[in-house]
Every structure is written in structure tokens, then in C-alpha cells.
Design a protein around this motif. Structure first.
Motif, PDB file in Angstrom:
ATOM      1  N   GLU A  75      32.190  28.638  26.129  1.00  0.00           N
ATOM      2  CA  GLU A  75      33.319  29.466  25.699  1.00  0.00           C
ATOM      3  C   GLU A  75      33.717  30.442  26.806  1.00  0.00           C
ATOM      4  O   GLU A  75      34.899  30.654  27.069  1.00  0.00           O
ATOM      5  CB  GLU A  75      32.963  30.219  24.415  1.00  0.00           C
ATOM      6  CG  GLU A  75      32.822  29.306  23.202  1.00  0.00           C
ATOM      7  CD  GLU A  75      32.495  30.082  21.948  1.00  0.00           C
ATOM      8  OE1 GLU A  75      32.410  31.338  22.025  1.00  0.00           O
ATOM      9  OE2 GLU A  75      32.328  29.452  20.890  1.00  0.00           O
ATOM     10  N   ARG A  76      32.727  31.021  27.450  1.00  0.00           N
ATOM     11  CA  ARG A  76      33.006  31.948  28.541  1.00  0.00           C
ATOM     12  C   ARG A  76      33.657  31.212  29.716  1.00  0.00           C
ATOM     13  O   ARG A  76      34.565  31.725  30.371  1.00  0.00           O
ATOM     14  CB  ARG A  76      31.723  32.635  28.998  1.00  0.00           C
ATOM     15  CG  ARG A  76      31.916  33.654  30.111  1.00  0.00           C
ATOM     16  CD  ARG A  76      30.600  34.315  30.469  1.00  0.00           C
ATOM     17  NE  ARG A  76      30.765  35.281  31.533  1.00  0.00           N
ATOM     18  CZ  ARG A  76      30.809  34.990  32.828  1.00  0.00           C
ATOM     19  NH1 ARG A  76      30.684  33.725  33.191  1.00  0.00           N
ATOM     20  NH2 ARG A  76      30.960  35.921  33.736  1.00  0.00           N
TER      21      ARG A  76
ATOM     22  N   SER B   4      37.294  30.458  28.808  1.00  0.00           N
ATOM     23  CA  SER B   4      38.047  31.711  28.774  1.00  0.00           C
ATOM     24  C   SER B   4      38.364  32.192  30.185  1.00  0.00           C
ATOM     25  O   SER B   4      39.470  32.679  30.457  1.00  0.00           O
ATOM     26  CB  SER B   4      37.242  32.785  28.024  1.00  0.00           C
ATOM     27  OG  SER B   4      37.875  34.038  28.103  1.00  0.00           O
ATOM     28  N   ARG B   5      37.392  32.020  31.089  1.00  0.00           N
ATOM     29  CA  ARG B   5      37.613  32.450  32.469  1.00  0.00           C
ATOM     30  C   ARG B   5      38.670  31.590  33.160  1.00  0.00           C
ATOM     31  O   ARG B   5      39.514  32.093  33.896  1.00  0.00           O
ATOM     32  CB  ARG B   5      36.288  32.381  33.231  1.00  0.00           C
ATOM     33  CG  ARG B   5      36.346  32.958  34.633  1.00  0.00           C
ATOM     34  CD  ARG B   5      36.758  34.394  34.612  1.00  0.00           C
ATOM     35  NE  ARG B   5      36.688  34.989  35.942  1.00  0.00           N
ATOM     36  CZ  ARG B   5      37.458  35.986  36.332  1.00  0.00           C
ATOM     37  NH1 ARG B   5      38.367  36.501  35.502  1.00  0.00           N
ATOM     38  NH2 ARG B   5      37.334  36.487  37.545  1.00  0.00           N
TER      39      ARG B   5
ATOM     40  N   LYS C  38      41.144  29.983  31.723  1.00  0.00           N
ATOM     41  CA  LYS C  38      42.435  30.365  31.130  1.00  0.00           C
ATOM     42  C   LYS C  38      42.943  31.655  31.747  1.00  0.00           C
ATOM     43  O   LYS C  38      44.138  31.790  32.073  1.00  0.00           O
ATOM     44  CB  LYS C  38      42.280  30.520  29.614  1.00  0.00           C
ATOM     45  CG  LYS C  38      43.579  30.903  28.915  1.00  0.00           C
ATOM     46  CD  LYS C  38      43.354  31.094  27.420  1.00  0.00           C
ATOM     47  CE  LYS C  38      44.647  31.532  26.736  1.00  0.00           C
ATOM     48  NZ  LYS C  38      44.433  31.786  25.297  1.00  0.00           N
ATOM     49  N   ASP C  39      42.050  32.599  31.934  1.00  0.00           N
ATOM     50  CA  ASP C  39      42.427  33.887  32.517  1.00  0.00           C
ATOM     51  C   ASP C  39      42.956  33.713  33.942  1.00  0.00           C
ATOM     52  O   ASP C  39      43.938  34.348  34.336  1.00  0.00           O
ATOM     53  CB  ASP C  39      41.208  34.819  32.519  1.00  0.00           C
ATOM     54  CG  ASP C  39      41.533  36.205  33.053  1.00  0.00           C
ATOM     55  OD1 ASP C  39      42.494  36.816  32.567  1.00  0.00           O
ATOM     56  OD2 ASP C  39      40.819  36.668  33.962  1.00  0.00           O
TER      57      ASP C  39
END
Length: 437
Positions: free
Chosen positions: A130-131, A134-135, A137-138
């Protein structure tokens, strides 16, 4: 040209060809020859229309582009890094085979060139998926960012990741990702750190050992005087008729002096044992039999505390060479600590086995309260104890450390607060008979 025109006449379809010519001045030029039939309104063949166009500039530009692409491809494939370029629409516009191999991407996903499909596939490999997502995507949202990060996989692999925007002039058209597999480097660095810590610990214990030996000898001298004077006092008192009713009380006090001297001698003996100044008796030791004897010593305590002890001892274990009494002292120290660590109704597990062709091991684990990291760093140091005053000398594990060194082995510990502790003893199947004692 004539042949080309005849082909057009025969097939009645427009055709074009490209060919090179050499001019009189020697210059090579590329010509595109287009030939097509001419048909009137009633469908009758009227002739052939042909045209020639100089495409030398276009051809040379294409050749230059091909050379550039070939160089780029060769460069990408020659590096040990995995390279990926993703455009702003989410298409993987460029990547090398190293990238595909590193991330174990199936051929179907590679052919689809879909970054979303690739991310969905690779995220399952990550320790923190998940991390990871998320990274990524960021970074796509914050186009100007340049980052360097370390990625950890579930299977233990470690990648370094570098990412920066892809630009043409000042315009961002995508993102470039670079991946480097540093798994072996990280393993080597970890092994080096552990070796350095072991070396530091060995030097520290050696220095403390020399100090402990000096202290033990210094204590033994006054202890001998105290013990001798207490003996003389006892002899004089027993022959004297004086002191009346106080005589028994004084004899009791003298007895306390003898007990104190004996306790001090026990501690100095342990100090000398820790500093390798005591004699040992080398013999063949049946490891499993020694473990069973130690368990027998502690059986009443284990039953009293309602502790479950699981023993998984490998059959036909090879003998080791060492001092049986000292080996059992190590086992007793660790098992006693395990008993103190678990609550009533807790569990202790002890197992033996062969790690490899040269080494056997004993593993003792409990599900007790565990040991904080700050304590683990000092756990083998003499006189270091977390027990209440009067409940421990802080010598048990330091002595165990010294004994394992004399056996040519190791004593390792892992612990997590709230989950328990595991000690592992590793002992060579054979040690040199002339080992330092």
C-alpha cells in the motif's frame, strides 16, 4: 524504372519504390519513384503516370534516428540497472530487459505496455504494497519531484529506486524510473555490521575478563585472611568459658562470616571462569543427555510454575568436546532466565540439531515478556542485570558467553518485547584439545 512501370501495368495498381543514385559529381541521393496507371472515366487504360521525388534529407534523418535508437537500445541493455520510462498517459514507452527480469514481469504485461497493469502485478511482491503504490501515485501527481528511495520485498530482495521527470525542453512528458538490485550488497553490509559488533563485543569482554581476573585475585587474598581469623575466633570461643549466654550468638555470627566468605569465593570463581583462568576438563559430551539432565534439575520449578516445556531433540546427535559441567552451567543459566521471564502457564521450547556438517546447535525460546533492545546491547556484560537487588549477580550470561568462547562456539540472542526471547548456542562438533583455558 521501366521494370517498375511494367509491373504497374501488369498489376494495374499504383506502386512506389525507393532507390539510390550516384550523381556525376559522386554524391549519393535517394529517390522515391511513384508509378500509377491512368484510367479514363469509362475504365479504359490510358497510360502510366510516374513521378520522382528527392527524399535524401528524409532518408538521412531516418538513418540518423535509427542510429540513435540503436545506440539508446544498446546503452539501456548494457546497464545492470532496470530502466523504465512512462509517459503521462500511463504507457510504458521504453524499458530494458533488466527491468523486466528484476520485477519478474510476465511477457503479456510487457507487451501491453500498461503501467497500471505492471504496478498491480509488482505491488504484491513488496513488503509494504500500500505504501509502495501510494508513493508511486504521489510521484505521478507531483511531476517535478526527483527522489531516491529503498524498496524492500517480501522475499528479502532490496532495490534502490531513483525517479525523475522526463522533459523535452521545459515541458514534462513523462517520468523515468531507474532500479538497482542491491540485495547482495545489503546482505554483505549487514554481515559486516554484525561482524564488527561481535569483534567489539569480543574486545570488550576480553578487557573486562582481564579486569575480572585481577579483581578476583585481589578479593581472594583478604577473603583468606577473613576466613582464617574467623576460624581462630571460633576455636578460641569454643575453648573459652567466658561470654556466657552470648557464646551461641557469637558462634552464629561467626558462622555467618563463613557463609559470606563462601559466597564471595563462589563469585570470584565465576569471575575467574568468565576470564578463562580456571581449568576445564575436556571430554566427549552427549549433548542431548546433558540437556535432559539440566531439565531434570529444573523439573520441580517448572511444575511449580505450571510452565509447559517442549523438548525437540534430534536423534543420533554427534558428540561435542568440552567441559560438561560448564556446558550445563550455560544451559542452566539460560533456562533459569527463561523460567523467570514467562508467567505462570507460559511455554519454553528447547531443541537440538545439526546446523551443518561442522556445527550443532541448541535453541531455547520462551514466550515471556521479552528484552528491550537497549538491554540486549549489554546483556553479556559482567554484573549487568535487570533483576531486583539481591536477586541476581549479573554474571550468569557473561559467564555463559565466556564458556561458549572456550568451546569454540557462539551464543546468540533475539528478543521482542511482549513476544519472548530465543537463545541459540552453536558448538563445533570437534574442538582442538589444546584450546586456551
Amino acid at each position: 524504372w521501366e521494370k517498375h512501370c511494367h509491373d504497374v501495368l501488369r498489376e494495374m495498381n499504383p506502386q512506389d519504390i525507393q532507390f539510390r543514385i550516384r550523381r556525376k559529381d559522386g554524391e549519393i541521393r535517394w529517390i522515391e519513384h511513384v508509378c500509377q496507371p491512368v484510367i479514363d472515366a469509362e475504365g479504359r487504360f490510358m497510360g502510366v503516370r510516374a513521378s520522382n521525388r528527392d527524399i535524401t534529407k528524409r532518408k538521412r534523418a531516418q538513418e540518423k534516428l535509427n542510429d540513435t535508437l540503436s545506440l539508446l537500445s544498446a546503452t539501456l541493455e548494457s546497464t545492470e540497472d532496470g530502466i523504465l520510462v512512462v509517459d503521462k498517459s500511463g504507457k510504458m514507452v521504453c524499458f530494458n530487459q533488466k527491468f523486466v527480469q528484476m520485477w519478474r514481469i510476465p511477457e503479456s504485461i510487457a507487451k501491453s505496455r500498461s503501467d497500471a497493469e505492471a504496478l498491480a502485478f509488482v505491488s504484491d511482491q513488496m513488503k509494504e504494497p500500500e505504501r509502495f503504490l501510494s508513493r508511486v501515485k504521489d510521484l505521478y501527481e507531483r511531476e517535478e519531484l526527483e527522489v531516491f528511495e529503498v524498496l524492500e520485498f517480501k522475499d528479502g530482495r532490496v532495490f534502490e529506486r531513483y525517479s525523475r521527470p522526463q522533459k523535452i525542453g521545459s515541458s514534462i512528458i513523462g517520468r523515468v524510473w531507474s532500479f538497482r538490485d542491491v540485495t547482495e550488497r545489503e546482505k554483505a553490509a549487514k554481515a559486516l555490521r554484525e561482524s564488527e559488533q561481535l569483534l567489539i563485543q569480543a574486545h570488550k569482554m576480553e578487557a573486562v575478563g582481564r579486569l575480572a581476573a585481577g579483581v578476583a585475585h585481589e578479593i581472594n587474598n583478604p577473603l583468606a585472611i577473613i576466613n582464617e581469623n574467623a576460624g581462630l575466633m571460633k576455636d578460641i570461643l569454643e575453648l573459652s568459658e567466658d561470654y556466657g549466654s552470648h557464646k551461641e550468638k557469637i558462634l552464629h555470627l561467626i558462622g555467618s562470616i563463613f557463609e559470606g566468605v563462601d559466597r564471595c569465593r563462589t563469585i570470584t570463581h565465576r569471575l575467574l571462569g568468565f576470564s578463562r583462568r580456571t581449568d576445564v576438563t575436556y571430554e566427549a559430551i552427549d549433548l542431548n543427555a546433558s540437556i535432559k539432565e539440566v531439565i531434570g534439575f529444573l523439573e520441580k520449578e517448572i511444575v511449580y510454575r505450571n510452565i509447559t516445556l517442549h523438548a525437540n531433540l534430534k536423534n543420533n546427535m554427534p558428540s561435542i568436546v568440552g567441559d560438561k559441567g560448564q556446558l550445563q552451567q550455560v544451559l542452566l543459566n539460560i533456562l533459569n532466565n527463561a523460567i523467570d521471564a514467562v508467567e505462570k502457564g507460559g511455554e519454553i521450547r528447547i531443541a537440538s540439531g545439526e546446523e551443518d556438517e561442522h556445527t550443532v546447535f541448541v535453541e531455547i525460546s520462551d514466550n515471556g515478556h521479552g528484552i528491550p533492545q537497549a538491554v540486549l546491547e549489554h546483556i553479556f556484560e559482567p554484573f549487568y542485570t535487570t533483576k531486583k537487588k539481591g536477586e541476581g549477580t549479573g554474571l550468569g550470561l557473561s559467564i555463559s558467553y565466556g564458556i561458549m568462547q572456550k568451546l569454540g562456539g557462539q551464543i546468540l540472542v533475539q528478543s521482542e518485547v511482549g513476544k519472548g526471547t530465543t537463545f541459540v548456542l552453536k558448538v563445533p562438533k570437534e574442538v582442538k584439545q589444546n584450546a586456551e583455558v
